[in-house]
Structure formats: structure tokens, C-alpha cells
Design a protein around this motif. Structure first.
Motif, mmCIF file in Angstrom:
data_model
loop_
_atom_site.group_PDB
_atom_site.id
_atom_site.type_symbol
_atom_site.label_atom_id
_atom_site.label_comp_id
_atom_site.label_asym_id
_atom_site.label_seq_id
_atom_site.Cartn_x
_atom_site.Cartn_y
_atom_site.Cartn_z
ATOM 1 N N ASP A 2 -4.671 -3.525 9.558
ATOM 2 C CA ASP A 2 -5.209 -2.796 8.494
ATOM 3 C C ASP A 2 -5.261 -1.008 8.872
ATOM 4 N N THR B 285 -1.804 1.217 8.710
ATOM 5 C CA THR B 285 -1.658 0.953 7.792
ATOM 6 C C THR B 285 -2.449 2.225 7.026
ATOM 7 N N LYS B 286 -3.568 2.684 7.214
ATOM 8 C CA LYS B 286 -4.476 3.469 6.770
ATOM 9 C C LYS B 286 -4.556 4.391 7.846
ATOM 10 N N SER B 287 -4.182 4.482 8.431
ATOM 11 C CA SER B 287 -3.241 5.669 9.522
ATOM 12 C C SER B 287 -2.078 6.496 9.197
ATOM 13 N N GLN C 10 -0.427 6.153 5.981
ATOM 14 C CA GLN C 10 -0.496 6.784 4.840
ATOM 15 C C GLN C 10 -1.836 7.662 4.905
ATOM 16 N N GLN C 11 -2.036 7.792 5.797
ATOM 17 C CA GLN C 11 -2.921 9.371 5.396
ATOM 18 C C GLN C 11 -2.427 10.349 6.063
ATOM 19 N N ARG D 18 0.682 -0.932 0.421
ATOM 20 C CA ARG D 18 -0.497 0.052 -0.405
ATOM 21 C C ARG D 18 1.220 0.738 -0.428
#
Length: 698
Positions: A572, A575-577, A579-580, A52
Motif C-alpha cells: 500500500d 502504491t500511494k507513493s 501515484q503521488q 489505482r
């Protein structure tokens, strides 16, 4: 050219050695079926994160590449710079990816090896770290060799002096891709790992009262994944960038000093010598079964010191051969860099290892609660900045003077650049001792989660505690080398601007308003950057805390061990945090130098770079050392000191460690990338700044 040919030879040797070390690790058994399953979960999470991240970074690189190509068509940038930007980012990402792959393949193998003996566990973890170390230096020299020989062929019709000048001025712009990738890898990985770590500690250890790495904790796999994406992939990309920046700036300064290809050959050959010295040094890393923490530290130190000694001896003959017995002061500059690197590593260890007084005193401050351990940790971190600053200051002055700076300013600058290359020459083994840490940490987690015998856990705890110290030492080394490299890059930036416009008038006096304003802007940037990354960890950790609490409440049987936590959801979320949150601090590092340059001109940018280098170096040391000391103070209490695990002292130390986590693994080590990225961006966009700045006269 006889010396320069050592560069591709050493690159092949480093990659071959890394491949052999990887094969040696992969021959080891992963242990039981449960251990293999846990290792597979960590691998899967790390792979998903990197996939990602690299997808997002590729889009960002594509946008920057298009902007650069626009500048090429406007004749404000050379055609080769955008393509070198891509290759620098690619090799930086590849080095981190390879290191992460071997680290996630070796954690269970290290735990299983520790079930046989402490020495075997150390060997497996260190071999895995060696793959990371030698991949970074090998790929770094591959990238440089390809571009050097291509440009040498492309400009073959020019006279030798013009060839050297053209190649050096181009190659110094090539570090931006590596710096940008390093920032994404370090900041993103740091946010991921510390969000998971803080979330796991606050709910698992503080609220639920369960041990570290307990399989009942839903965030435990995310925590282990974070060790790899932050401390392996992130650190690998970080030091790849330092390694590239030091060599490229030294080559440019060599040509500016009038040394031509002979001067360029020295930093390239010195890097090659360092690879062979580091390979020899790895064979000195071994220990006895009953080794103490001090013995283990001495073991890893021995490998580094042997490598440094070999480089010191070989560099004498290198300088003698390259300059026909003249300019021997440059040999002293190399020695100064080597000594400075080792001294910074030693004093970082002194302030962060529980073998020494500062961290033991910090642990004792837990007697009166979390507030006092936090106050004492901040105090320790601030105290710890003095010696590295003195060491770097002495290294700069001595390197400048012995290289002939008093007679010729440009010769002195080349000496400073060469000192930075000397400091990083043994990076292969230095990074191996650093990357060893996350492998040992993961091994301890797997030993705990798979319920291995207590003696195995004791061995992995010893290796893990050592890993905390080597990681802190590695960060100190990275930050120290960043300071010298950044100084060399500032000098290279000024030379680049003069080459673009030979008639450019510079007034770099601190009393010149653009310089003064630039210094203030540069000085505040590391603080703003640290605030942004700390805030990102806080936000991401809050989401993990909420998720872990939810699972403890809703999934029946977790605390009894009959229900299985949902590990994937925490991975997950992290990972999202990550990248944001990564984009804003990364954009700041690109946009600010260009804006300052267009408004305040070359003088203002030079002031900004100096301000960022000074404040960034000090802030990075403070944060990294305070965080490392808090971590090891907690480990010291867990070993039985001050009432041991579960006591009020331990709970206070856990809070201190939780505060220190983003200090030492996110913000602190990312700042050293920031100060070099500001320089490489300024160098890459130098033509735009020189030709289009407002040029306000005061």
C-alpha cells in the motif's frame, strides 16, 4: 493496399499466438499450496496497484481530452486526434495489463517447472514473456489498422495523393496517447518497484543480514509486485509506444518523400513480416540441463538472430515489390536498422553481464568498499555510452545516404524512419526475452520463500541472472530504437508544421538564437526528469525503510520465523507513493514543448527536440548500463566470487546495486519515453505553435 492488408492479418496472428502461449503456461501446475498462496499475494498486490494507477491515469486523460476538444473547436486540431489519443492510451495500457496478468500467473509455475529441469523452467518463463511481446505488437497493429482503414474510408472522395497526405499527417499525431500512457506506466511502476527493492535491501540484507527474497522481510511481496508493475506492465507500455512512434513517423516521412500509399505500405508490411519472423524465432529457444550463463544467453540470442535473418531476407522482396525494383537502397536502410538493434543489444550485454570483463572488474572493485564500487559503476556506465552513440550515428548516416538523401533530402529522412522500423520489426521476440526476466526473478523469490530444494534455487538463480542481462539488453534496445524513432519524429514535426503553413520560414541553423536556446532547454530536460524520478524513489524508499524497521521492532517473532510480517502495508505504501510522485515529471513532458513553442516558435521547438534526443539518449544508456552492471556484479559475488555472500565484498556490492536500482529501472528507461513524448506532444500541438507563437525575429 495488397501490402497494407498484411497489417491486420499479422495483428490477428500475433494475438492468436499470444493466446496459445498463455494457454500453454496456464496448463502448468503452480506447485505446492504455499507457492500458490505466495503467487496469489503478488497477483493481488499487482492488480491493486494497476487499478489505482489506471483510475488516476483515466482522470488525467479525461482532462487532456477536454483540452484537445477545446483546440478542435478553435480549429487548431483535427477532430480525430483527441479520439486517437484515447485509443493509443487504451491499447498501450491494455498491452501492459495483459502482460502483467500472465507474468503474475506464471511465476510460481516457472519455479515449479524448474524443479523438473532448467529447460522446462526456461520454457515456461519465456512463453510468459512471449505473451507480453506478441500482445504488444498485435495490439499496436490493431490500433493502426482500425484508424488507417477508417480514415481511408472517410477520405475516399479525395484523389489518392491527397488521401495519403491527409491520412499520414493525421496518423503521425496519434502517438501522443501511447507515449503518455507509457510514461505513467514506466515512471509509476519504476518508482513502485525500486522503492520496494531499495527498502527491502537496505533493512533486510544490509541491516538485518537476511537473504534476498527472505519471507521474514516485510517488503518482500512488494518487491515481487514491483517486478511485474515496473518491468512487465511498464516495459510493455514503453515498447508499445516505441513501436507505434516508429511506424507512424515512417509513414508520414514516406508521404513527404512523395511515395504515397506505396511508401506508407512498407513500414506497415515490414511490421507484419516481423511478427511472423518473431513467431518462428520463438521455436529456437531451448537449452540443456547443464547450460552455463553463456549457453543460456546464446539460446535467447539465437531466437532473436533467426527472426532478424528472416526479416532481412523478406524485406528485400518487400522493397522490390513495393517499388517495382527501384529504391533498393531502402532495403539497405532496413538491414542497417536490424544490425544496429542487434549490435546495441550485444554491447549492452557486454557491459552488464558477469560473463564479460567489465562487470567482473566492477565486482573486484568491491575489495575496497562501497565507495569504489559506486565510482567504478559510474565509470562503466559512462564508458558504455560511446559504442551505442557510434552505432546510431553510423545507422543514421548510412540509412540517409543509401536511401537517396544526397539527391533528395526527404528520401534520406524516409530511410532513417524505415531504419527505426527495421530495428523494431522483431519486437515480438525481443520483448519476449525482456519480459522473461521479471518472471524468472519472481520464480526465484517464490522458490526462496517456499523453501524449495537448493538445486531448484540454483536453477532459478541461473534463470534470474540471465533475466538481469536480458532486461538490460532490452532496455538498451528500447533506448537505441528511441533515438532513431525520435530523430524520425523530429523530421515528421518539421513536415507537419510546413503542412499547416506552407509559407512558414524555418531557420534551423544552430547559430539561430531560438534554435540554440531550444537545444539548451532540451539538453537539460532529461537531467531534470532523471533528478525528479530519482528523488521520488528516494522519498518512497524512505517510507518503506521506516515501515520495515517498525515491523522488525514491533511484530514479535519475525526474525525467528514464528511471526508473520504485514506484507500488505508495504504494498500500500509503495502504491500511494508511486501515484503521488508520478504527476510532476509527466506534466513537465506536456507543458514544456508547448511553452517553448509559444515563445520560441517552431525553430525553438526543433532545437529543444534535438537537444533532448541527444542528451537523453546518452544519459539513458549510462544509467541503464551502470545499474545493470551493479546488479550483476552483486549476483557474481553471490555466486561465490570474491568471498561470496555475507562478505564485506557482498555488502559493498549490495550498496552499489541499491544505488543502481533506480538508475536501471526507473530513470534510465523512462528517459527514452520522455524524448519521444516531447516529439509527439509537439506534433499534436503543432497547429497551436505555428499559429500562436510570439514569432520573435532575431
Amino acid at each position: 493496399m495488397n501490402l497494407i492488408v498484411l497489417t491486420p492479418i499479422a495483428a490477428v496472428a500475433a494475438l492468436l499466438f499470444a493466446w496459445l502461449q498463455a494457454k500453454k503456461v496456464l496448463r502448468e501446475s503452480e506447485g505446492t499450496e504455499l507457492m500458490a498462496k505466495l503467487a496469489a499475494s503478488i497477483r493481488s498486490g499487482a492488480n491493486a496497484y494497476l487499478k489505482r494507477q489506471y483510475t488516476g491515469v483515466a482522470k488525467f486523460f479525461a482532462v487532456v481530452f477536454v483540452i484537445m476538444m477545446g483546440l478542435v473547436f478553435m480549429k487548431q486540431m483535427d477532430i480525430f486526434v483527441p479520439f486517437a489519443f484515447i485509443t493509443g492510451g487504451f491499447f498501450s495500457a491494455l498491452s501492459g495489463f495483459i502482460g502483467m496478468k500472465i507474468a503474475t500467473a506464471s511465476n510460481a509455475r516457472t519455479a515449479n517447472a524448474a524443479s523438473h529441469s532448467l529447460n522446462k523452467g526456461l520454457k515456461v518463463a519465456f512463453s510468459a514473456g512471449s505473451v507480453m511481446g506478441f500482445t504488444v505488437v498485435g495490439l499496436g497493429l490493431v490500433d493502426m489498422s482500425i484508424w488507417f482503414y477508417f480514415l481511408k474510408w472517410y477520405y475516399r472522395a479525395l484523389p489518392l495523393a491527397e488521401q495519403a497526405s491527409k491520412i499520414a499527417s493525421l496518423m503521425v499525431t496519434f502517438g501522443m496517447g501511447a507515449s503518455m500512457m507509457a510514461l505513467f506506466a514506466r515512471v509509476g511502476g519504476g518508482i513502485f518497484t525500486k522503492a520496494a527493492d531499495v527498502g527491502a535491501d537496505l533493512v533486510g540484507k544490509v541491516e538485518a543480514g537476511i537473504p534476498e527474497d527472505d519471507p521474514r522481510n516485510p517488503a518482500v511481496i512488494a518487491d515481487n509486485v514491483g517486478d511485474n508493475v515496473g518491468d512487465v506492465a511498464g516495459m510493455g507500455a514503453d515498447l508499445y509506444e516505441s513501436y507505434a512512434g516508429a511506424r507512424l513517423s515512417a509513414c508520414a516521412l514516406a508521404v513527404s518523400a512523395g511515395f504515397g500509399f506505396e511508401g506508407m505500405a512498407v513500414p506497415m508490411a515490414l511490421s507484419a513480416i516481423g511478427i511472423f519472423a518473431s513467431i518462428i524465432g520463438t521455436f529456437f529457444v531451448k537449452t540443456n540441463e547443464d547450460a552455463s550463463q553463456k549457453n543460456l544467453l546464446s539460446t535467447l540470442r539465437k531466437g532473436t538472430y533467426v527472426s532478424s535473418a528472416i526479416v532481412a531476407i523478406a524485406s528485400y522482396f518487400l522493397i522490390r515489390y513495393a517499388f517495382n525494383g527501384e529504391n533498393m537502397g531502402l532495403f539497405v536502410a532496413i538491414i542497417v536498422g536490424l544490425l544496429a538493434g542487434n549490435l546495441i543489444g550485444y554491447f549492452t550485454e557486454y557491459y552488464t553481464s558477469d560473463t564479460y570483463k567489465p562487470t567482473r572488474n566492477l565486482a573486484s572493485s568491491s575489495e575496497t568498499g562501497a565507495a569504489t564500487i559506486i565510482i567504478s559503476g559510474l565509470s562503466l556506465g559512462m564508458y558504455s555510452t560511446a559504442l551505442p552513440v557510434i552505432i546510431v550515428g553510423v545507422a543514421v548516416i548510412v540509412s540517409y545516404l543509401v536511401s537517396g538523401g544526397s539527391a533528395d533530402f526527404s528520401h534520406g529522412l524516409f530511410g532513417i524512419g524505415l531504419s527505426a522500423v527495421g530495428m523494431l520489426s522483431t519486437l515480438g521476440i525481443t520483448l519476449a526475452t525482456d519480459a522473461y526476466g521479471p518472471v524468472a526473478d519472481n520464480a526465484g523469490g517464490i522458490a526462496e520463500m517456499s523453501h524449495m530444494p537448493e538445486e531448484v534455487r540454483n536453477r532459478t538463480d541461473a534463470l534470474d541472472s540471465l533475466g538481469n542481462t536480458t532486461a538490460a539488453t532490452g532496455k538498451g534496445f528500447a533506448i537505441g530504437s528511441a533515438a532513431l524513432t525520435a530523430l524520425a519524429l523530429v523530421a515528421a514535426y518539421v513536415d507537419q508544421c510546413k503542412a499547416i503553413n506552407p509559407g512558414l520560414e524555418l531557420n534551423l541553423s544552430v547559430m539561430n538564437p531560438p534554435v540554440m536556446v531550444g537545444v539548451f532547454i532540451g539538453a537539460v530536460l532529461p537531467f531534470v526528469f532523471a533528478a525528479m524520478t530519482m528523488d521520488s524513489v528516494g522519498k518512497s524508499a524512505q517510507s518503506i525503510v521506516t515501515e520495515v524497521r517498525r515491523q522488525f521492532k514491533e511484530i514479535k517473532g519475525i526474525m525467528e520465523g514464528t511471526g508473520e510480517p504485514d506484507y500488505k502495508s508495504c504494498v500500500d505504501l509503495c502504491t500511494k507513493s508511486a501515484q503521488q510522485e508520478i504527476l510532476a515529471p509527466s506534466l513537465m513532458a506536456i507543458i514544456v514543448p508547448v511553452i517553448v513553442g509559444l515563445i520560441l516558435g517552431v525553430n525553438g521547438v526543433t532545437g529543444m527536440l534535438m537537444g533532448a534526443t541527444v542528451s537523453g539518449f546518452i544519459l539513458a544508456v549510462m544509467m541503464s548500463n551502470a545499474g545493470g552492471a551493479w546488479d550483476n556484479a552483486k549476483k557474481y559475488i553471490e555466486s561465490g566470487a570474491f568471498n561470496g555472500k555475507g562478505s564485506d565484498n557482498h555488502k559493498a556490492a549490495v550498496v552499489g546495486d541499491t544505488v543502481g536500482d533506480p538508475f536501471k529501472d526507473t530513470s534510465g528507461p523512462s528517459i527514452n519515453i520522455l524524448i519521444k513524448l516531447l516529439s509527439t506532444v509537439s506534433i499534436a500541438f503543432a497547429s497551436l505553435i505555428v499559429n500562436f507563437s510570439l514569432n520573435i525575429h532575431f
